[in-house]
Design a protein around this motif. Structure first.
Motif, PDB file in Angstrom:
ATOM      1  N   ALA B 172       0.960  -1.041   0.026  1.00  0.00           N
ATOM      2  CA  ALA B 172      -0.035  -0.023  -0.040  1.00  0.00           C
ATOM      3  C   ALA B 172       0.903   1.295   0.089  1.00  0.00           C
ATOM      4  O   ALA B 172       2.000   1.363   0.698  1.00  0.00           O
ATOM      5  N   GLY B 173       0.640   2.286  -0.743  1.00  0.00           N
ATOM      6  CA  GLY B 173       1.281   3.666  -0.661  1.00  0.00           C
ATOM      7  C   GLY B 173       0.294   4.329   0.169  1.00  0.00           C
ATOM      8  O   GLY B 173      -0.430   4.069   0.758  1.00  0.00           O
ATOM      9  N   GLU B 174       0.936   5.644   0.452  1.00  0.00           N
ATOM     10  CA  GLU B 174       0.447   6.626   1.386  1.00  0.00           C
ATOM     11  C   GLU B 174      -1.063   6.698   1.308  1.00  0.00           C
ATOM     12  O   GLU B 174      -1.953   6.665   2.028  1.00  0.00           O
ATOM     13  N   LEU B 175      -1.583   6.778  -0.195  1.00  0.00           N
ATOM     14  CA  LEU B 175      -3.113   6.954  -0.148  1.00  0.00           C
ATOM     15  C   LEU B 175      -4.083   5.697   0.033  1.00  0.00           C
ATOM     16  O   LEU B 175      -5.033   5.922   0.842  1.00  0.00           O
ATOM     17  N   SER B 176      -3.414   4.719  -0.235  1.00  0.00           N
ATOM     18  CA  SER B 176      -4.058   3.521   0.083  1.00  0.00           C
ATOM     19  C   SER B 176      -4.320   3.185   1.728  1.00  0.00           C
ATOM     20  O   SER B 176      -5.093   2.949   2.329  1.00  0.00           O
ATOM     21  N   ILE B 177      -3.044   3.757   2.313  1.00  0.00           N
ATOM     22  CA  ILE B 177      -3.137   3.699   3.769  1.00  0.00           C
ATOM     23  C   ILE B 177      -4.105   4.601   4.292  1.00  0.00           C
ATOM     24  O   ILE B 177      -4.741   4.164   5.270  1.00  0.00           O
ATOM     25  N   TRP B 178      -4.356   5.702   3.761  1.00  0.00           N
ATOM     26  CA  TRP B 178      -5.340   6.779   4.230  1.00  0.00           C
ATOM     27  C   TRP B 178      -6.744   5.896   4.010  1.00  0.00           C
ATOM     28  O   TRP B 178      -7.507   5.935   5.022  1.00  0.00           O
ATOM     29  N   ARG B 179      -6.907   5.542   2.892  1.00  0.00           N
ATOM     30  CA  ARG B 179      -8.390   5.209   2.629  1.00  0.00           C
ATOM     31  C   ARG B 179      -8.571   3.909   3.342  1.00  0.00           C
ATOM     32  O   ARG B 179      -9.698   3.686   3.656  1.00  0.00           O
ATOM     33  N   ARG B 180      -7.554   2.982   3.590  1.00  0.00           N
ATOM     34  CA  ARG B 180      -7.946   1.716   4.063  1.00  0.00           C
ATOM     35  C   ARG B 180      -7.817   1.459   5.418  1.00  0.00           C
ATOM     36  O   ARG B 180      -8.390   0.603   6.115  1.00  0.00           O
ATOM     37  N   ILE B 181      -6.774   2.457   6.037  1.00  0.00           N
ATOM     38  CA  ILE B 181      -6.464   2.052   7.390  1.00  0.00           C
ATOM     39  C   ILE B 181      -6.838   3.303   7.962  1.00  0.00           C
ATOM     40  O   ILE B 181      -7.496   3.354   9.141  1.00  0.00           O
ATOM     41  N   LEU B 182      -6.307   4.526   7.742  1.00  0.00           N
ATOM     42  CA  LEU B 182      -6.382   5.648   8.626  1.00  0.00           C
ATOM     43  C   LEU B 182      -7.810   6.110   8.640  1.00  0.00           C
ATOM     44  O   LEU B 182      -8.350   6.484   9.703  1.00  0.00           O
ATOM     45  N   LEU B 183      -8.484   6.421   7.603  1.00  0.00           N
ATOM     46  CA  LEU B 183      -9.812   6.896   7.675  1.00  0.00           C
ATOM     47  C   LEU B 183     -10.827   5.949   8.471  1.00  0.00           C
ATOM     48  O   LEU B 183     -11.441   6.357   9.367  1.00  0.00           O
ATOM     49  N   PRO B 184     -10.893   4.747   8.048  1.00  0.00           N
ATOM     50  CA  PRO B 184     -11.602   3.854   8.879  1.00  0.00           C
ATOM     51  C   PRO B 184     -11.297   3.626  10.132  1.00  0.00           C
ATOM     52  O   PRO B 184     -12.293   3.770  11.328  1.00  0.00           O
ATOM     53  N   GLY B 185     -10.058   3.689  10.280  1.00  0.00           N
ATOM     54  CA  GLY B 185      -9.384   3.483  11.847  1.00  0.00           C
ATOM     55  C   GLY B 185      -9.849   4.652  12.872  1.00  0.00           C
ATOM     56  O   GLY B 185     -10.023   4.446  14.030  1.00  0.00           O
ATOM     57  N   SER B 186      -9.746   5.897  12.212  1.00  0.00           N
ATOM     58  CA  SER B 186     -10.147   7.079  12.942  1.00  0.00           C
ATOM     59  C   SER B 186     -11.591   7.434  13.331  1.00  0.00           C
ATOM     60  O   SER B 186     -12.007   8.411  13.864  1.00  0.00           O
ATOM     61  N   LEU B 187     -12.361   6.821  12.165  1.00  0.00           N
ATOM     62  CA  LEU B 187     -13.804   7.228  12.196  1.00  0.00           C
ATOM     63  C   LEU B 187     -14.493   7.125  13.529  1.00  0.00           C
ATOM     64  O   LEU B 187     -15.183   8.154  13.905  1.00  0.00           O
ATOM     65  N   PRO B 188     -14.377   6.121  14.458  1.00  0.00           N
ATOM     66  CA  PRO B 188     -14.836   6.132  15.834  1.00  0.00           C
ATOM     67  C   PRO B 188     -14.540   7.493  16.442  1.00  0.00           C
ATOM     68  O   PRO B 188     -15.546   8.215  17.070  1.00  0.00           O
ATOM     69  N   ALA B 189     -13.403   7.656  16.474  1.00  0.00           N
ATOM     70  CA  ALA B 189     -13.026   9.053  17.179  1.00  0.00           C
ATOM     71  C   ALA B 189     -13.537  10.402  16.545  1.00  0.00           C
ATOM     72  O   ALA B 189     -13.977  11.128  17.414  1.00  0.00           O
ATOM     73  N   ILE B 190     -13.529  10.213  15.332  1.00  0.00           N
ATOM     74  CA  ILE B 190     -14.139  11.329  14.610  1.00  0.00           C
ATOM     75  C   ILE B 190     -15.480  11.774  14.931  1.00  0.00           C
ATOM     76  O   ILE B 190     -15.959  12.945  15.223  1.00  0.00           O
ATOM     77  N   MET B 191     -16.249  10.519  15.127  1.00  0.00           N
ATOM     78  CA  MET B 191     -17.805  10.683  15.398  1.00  0.00           C
ATOM     79  C   MET B 191     -17.785  10.946  17.043  1.00  0.00           C
ATOM     80  O   MET B 191     -18.833  11.878  17.053  1.00  0.00           O
ATOM     81  N   THR B 192     -16.949  10.787  17.860  1.00  0.00           N
ATOM     82  CA  THR B 192     -16.855  11.317  19.027  1.00  0.00           C
ATOM     83  C   THR B 192     -16.612  12.701  18.857  1.00  0.00           C
ATOM     84  O   THR B 192     -17.503  13.673  19.750  1.00  0.00           O
ATOM     85  N   GLY B 193     -15.818  13.120  18.217  1.00  0.00           N
ATOM     86  CA  GLY B 193     -15.611  14.606  18.092  1.00  0.00           C
ATOM     87  C   GLY B 193     -16.807  15.454  17.553  1.00  0.00           C
ATOM     88  O   GLY B 193     -17.107  16.276  17.799  1.00  0.00           O
ATOM     89  N   VAL B 194     -17.346  14.911  16.557  1.00  0.00           N
ATOM     90  CA  VAL B 194     -18.607  15.320  16.117  1.00  0.00           C
ATOM     91  C   VAL B 194     -19.571  15.596  17.192  1.00  0.00           C
ATOM     92  O   VAL B 194     -20.467  16.616  17.294  1.00  0.00           O
TER      93      VAL B 194
END
Lengths: 272, 269
Positions: B172-194
């Motif tokens: 995976a390149g940086e873009l794939s890492i964002w799309r497949r790991i970082l964004l889904p992985g941080s989604l719960p915390a993002i929703m808490t922030g929302v």
């Protein structure tokens, strides 16, 4: 074939302390279709060695060749199985297993077909729609193994893959891994801190020693293949016991060396 | 399960009982100590439909709906801007330490400064003419955005590093890492922030209107207060609290919808 020649790797130490020499002048050849286990006390650099082969950390000196090509980063011919499983909790088993193929740009239908085949092979048929959080540790590592095998790697790099599992699960997975390996004969580099595991699975055991991390000796395991069909009798054989005993003697010597060195270091530090 | 059992098990029943006890105490206390400022429970309840239902009691409900529209307009725009700016910014500083070094001090300032102390400053420089929509929007952003930044950053930080390593290992390149790991992985915390950011935005909205720019709901609260109209004042505040609860519950629902894997932590469901 993996050729490692004169590889050294140092990590910068914490503030003020000296850099840590994780690997020093390591020479090693991993033969095609061999099951190589790497054993050593903690801090001997065995995991660093694996990560260097995987291309996850750059080495400072020396060369690492996989089939004659120098390693400059991760590559599709090398796949890794992680101690922590490293499964994506938001994706189901099928998507997790297909991840490597997805990254290679294989189309969805093809990669899911391949993934299903591997899921079946590791004994998880019927679980492909489950999320990792719904599976036991042993099942999760089966997913990790299937994901690595799905990209049809030439080399399987396994970083203490059963280290986080309980004894019984570990036994089952060792048996399973041997069965799969005997069928596929993929080259395996298997890191472990268990002497029994190293002997049970390997064709050869690389014994490493710490400070700095280097290869102490390489031992041939005499037991014949296949072993998966009669693991119990392999374990009760004289050869097995003798090999484990030999490894333990060496490891115990290393541990007392380390202790002596530490005591000497302390004595030097307390001197005015 | 029998109906009796289901009713006994539901937390709605206990909430209802708690409310009934609270209402009874309120009613008895206000009946025994007549006060102009504290209305009885029944008076307050009677005022709610007067405020809400058009034509029920003169043009009162028109005033309320107008105020709701004014206040929520600023809330909606301000909160949307907070999410649109705060989430990407938080994610970036979570991933790239260098950017964080520039921003860290200012995030801390945003986090610890009592907003009420800064508002007069901003109101003065941004202006209060014609309902001061832009001023209110900016203030709401200042209230809410820090929750989105801090939680998005935490979301990136708490992702298991071995997942990123795994992705790199499989090419995976940086873009794939964002799309497949970082964004889904941080989604719960993002929703808490929302969720937390929305709470702060609502608080900000009311404080600003109440103390600095007299429009919308804040203006209405002030008016009922000045008229010593306890029943309407209390009714209005109940309506505001109820709206906030509904919004927060909506975010919770969304949170569960977009991060279904969080329910399954161990065996079974």
């Amino acid at each position: 074939m993996i050729e490692i020649k004169g590889v050294s790797k140092a990590f910068p130490g914490r503030k003020g302390s000296e850099p840590v020499q994780a690997l020093k002048d390591v020479d090693l050849i991993v033969r095609d279709n061999e099951f190589l286990t790497v054993l050593g006390p903690s801090g001997c650099g065995k995991t660093t060695l694996l990560r260097v082969i995987a291309g996850l950390v750059p080495h400072d000196t020396g060369t690492v060749l996989v089939d004659g090509k120098p390693v400059t980063g991760p590559g599709p011919e090398r796949a890794m199985v992680f101690q922590s499983f490293a499964l994506m909790p938001w994706d189901n088993v099928l998507t997790n297993v297909a991840f490597g193929l997805e990254m290679q740009g294989v189309d969805k239908k093809t990669r899911e077909l391949k993934a299903l085949e591997l899921i079946e092979m590791v004994g998880l048929g019927g679980f492909e729609k489950r999320l990792p959080g719904e599976l036991s540790g042993g099942m999760q590592q089966r997913v990790g193994l299937a994901r690595a095998l799905a990209v049809s790697p030439k080399v399987l790099l396994m970083d203490e893959p059963f280290g986080a599992l309980d004894e019984q699960t570990r036994r089952l997975l060792q048996e399973e891994l041997l069965r799969i390996w005997e069928a596929t004969r993929t080259t395996v580099v298997f890191i472990t801190h268990s002497m029994e595991e190293a002997v049970l699975l390997g064709d050869r055991v690389v014994l490493m020693r710490p400070r700095p991390g280097r290869i102490d000796q390489i031992l041939d395991i005499p037991m014949t293949r296949p072993r998966s069909t009669h693991l119990d009798s392999v374990e009760s054989s004289g050869e097995f016991t003798a090999m484990v005993g030999l490894l333990w003697n060496n490891l115990r010597a290393m541990h007392s060396d380390v202790r002596r060195a530490r005591q000497a270091g302390q004595a030097a530090a307390t001197k005015p | 399960m029998s109906l009796v059992r289901r009713v006994l098990d539901s937390s709605a029943l206990y909430r209802l009982i708690a409310l009934a006890i609270f209402a009874t105490i309120w009613q008895l206390a206000t009946l025994s100590h007549k006060s102009m400022l504290i209305p009885t429970f029944t008076d307050t309840m009677a005022a709610i439909p007067k405020l809400l239902i058009p034509g029920y009691s003169g043009d009162e409900s028109a005033k309320l709906w107008d105020a709701l529209y004014q206040s929520n307009g600023a809330l909606l725009i301000g909160f949307a801007i907070s999410v649109a700016l705060g989430v990407p910014f938080g994610l970036l500083i979570g991933r790239f330490r260098t950017i964080e070094r520039f921003a860290n001090l200012y995030i801390s300032i945003l986090l610890v400064t009592p907003m009420a102390a800064v508002i007069p400053l901003l109101v003065m420089s941004l202006g209060v003419r014609d309902g001061a929509m832009p001023t209110r929007v900016i203030l709401i952003v200042l209230f809410a955005i820090v929750m989105l930044i801090v939680n998005s950053r935490a979301g990136i930080r708490q992702i298991d590093p071995s997942l990123i390593e795994m992705a790199r290992c499989f090419g995976a390149g940086e873009l794939s890492i964002w799309r497949r790991i970082l964004l889904p992985g941080s989604l719960p915390a993002i929703m808490t922030g929302v969720r937390l950011g929305l709470g702060r935005a609502i608080t900000g909205m009311v404080i600003i209107e109440l103390l600095f720019i007299a429009v919308g709901l804040g203006n209405l609260i002030q008016k009922y207060d000045a008229q010593l109209d306890g029943a309407r004042l209390y009714a209005l505040i109940i309506i505001v609290v109820f709206e906030a609860l509904v919004l927060i519950q909506a975010v919770r629902w969304l949170e569960r919808r977009v991060t279904p894997w969080r329910k399954t932590t161990s065996f079974g469901r």
